[in-house]
Design an enzyme around this catalytic site. Structure first.
Site, short mmCIF file in Angstrom:
data_model
loop_
_atom_site.label_atom_id
_atom_site.label_comp_id
_atom_site.label_asym_id
_atom_site.label_seq_id
_atom_site.Cartn_x
_atom_site.Cartn_y
_atom_site.Cartn_z
N CYS A 1 0.81 -1.22 0.00
CA CYS A 1 0.00 0.00 0.00
C CYS A 1 0.85 1.27 0.00
CB CYS A 1 -0.99 -0.01 1.16
SG CYS A 1 -0.27 0.09 2.82
N HIS B 1 -2.75 1.12 6.84
CA HIS B 1 -3.14 1.03 5.42
C HIS B 1 -3.35 2.43 4.86
CE1 HIS B 1 -4.48 -0.97 1.82
NE2 HIS B 1 -5.52 -0.16 1.76
N HIS C 1 -5.94 1.60 -4.40
CA HIS C 1 -5.01 1.12 -3.37
C HIS C 1 -4.52 -0.29 -3.67
CE1 HIS C 1 -7.96 -1.41 -0.71
NE2 HIS C 1 -8.34 -1.44 -1.95
#
Length: 320
Positions: A234, A282, A294
């Site tokens: 990420c 995240h 993402h």
């Protein structure tokens, strides 16, 4: 996860998936919960790994800097010691009885005293310079030892994190294997299937351009610790996209969180970074209309999704 939930709902109604035994096997819903929990754990661990990798680079730079400082100090000390030795030898040769005789036999006693005073002052100066360099060397040696200890510490931690992550990945592989094999045998729906979507990004600044770059990587696989060009995690995707527009970001959500101006959910614009969970493990890139692009988790690919699927922690504007 909505698709997964619908698939699970249709598959788990009615007849149990497995026969009752003394130690019943988990059903699909239970397996799905296990997978989701493990994915959260592995993503958290990945960002811990990324954070320690940043610290490792800093420690390595500190060690190299300390080494260079030590080398310069040692060279300077050697030079000053040589000068001090020569001065001491010269003083000795003209000192003691020789100095007394030279004084009594000198045709200009005042000039002789001036020279002797200058010689003594130079000697004192050289001694102080040598002492200063010696102190500098001690400081450099302490810095080098500290940097070396830090590097060793971080390397040990990285090894520990890697070992732990390997265990989690193996468990995920086992759970997903059970889950997916059960689902494939009961449905034609492929869980985790993704499609590339063309999305117009509003804006002409670097942030919007970074979002466009991130969108070009749709369907690239998630790989922990990866920062492109063929796979990403990420924070690696965020770093790569902003590199493309000339902005350097660290490969770590914790540092990316402090890399710009914090904005509320209502203020989000395309290209802003969106963070999730209390520990910020995240991150995605906002593209507008409550959506983001993402790199989600192991076994998945980069794709577009809503920001409502995870607990929103905040937004960060890196550029206009």
């Amino acid at each position: 996860m909505a698709v997964i939930g619908l698939a699970f709902a249709s598959l788990t109604l009615g007849t149990p998936l497995v026969a009752a035994t003394a130690d019943p096997q988990p059903n699909l819903k239970e397996l799905a919960k296990q997978v989701e929990k493990l994915h959260t754990e592995i993503e958290t661990l990945t960002e811990q790994y990324n954070g320690e990798r940043v610290k490792l680079k800093q420690a390595q730079r500190a060690a190299e800097s300390a080494k260079k400082t030590l080398a310069v100090s040692e060279s300077e000390l050697a030079s000053r010691r040589t000068k001090a030795t020569l001065l001491a030898q010269s003083t000795y040769m003209s000192g003691g009885l020789g100095s007394a005789l030279a004084f009594t036999q000198s045709s200009d006693p005042d000039s002789f005293l001036d020279q002797a005073t200058t010689s003594y002052a130079l000697q004192q100066q050289q001694s102080e310079e040598v002492a200063q360099v010696a102190r500098a060397i001690q400081a450099a040696e302490r810095a080098q030892a500290s940097a070396k200890a830090r590097t060793t510490e971080v390397k040990d931690l990285l090894s520990e994190l890697g070992t732990k992550r390997t265990r989690i990945e193996r468990l995920i592989g086992k759970v997903e294997s059970n889950l997916f094999s059960e689902v494939r045998s009961r449905s034609k729906t492929t869980i985790g299937s993704r499609v590339k979507i063309s999305v117009p990004i509003v804006g002409s600044g670097k942030a919007a351009e970074a979002a466009r770059w991130a969108l070009t990587q749709q369907l690239r696989p998630y790989v922990w610790g990866a920062e492109g060009p063929n796979s990403f995690d990420c924070s690696g995707l965020v770093m790569w996209a902003y590199q493309k527009v000339g902005i350097s970001l660290p490969h770590y959500t914790g540092d990316q969180w402090t890399a710009g101006t914090h904005v509320s959910r209502d203020e989000l614009r395309p290209g802003d970074l969106v963070f999730f969970y209390n520990d910020l493990h995240h991150v995605g890139i906002y593209i507008g209309a409550g959506m983001m692009v993402h790199a989600p988790q192991t076994g998945d690919v980069i794709h577009i999704t809503t920001i409502d699927n995870r607990p929103f922690a905040g937004g960060v504007r890196v550029a206009d």
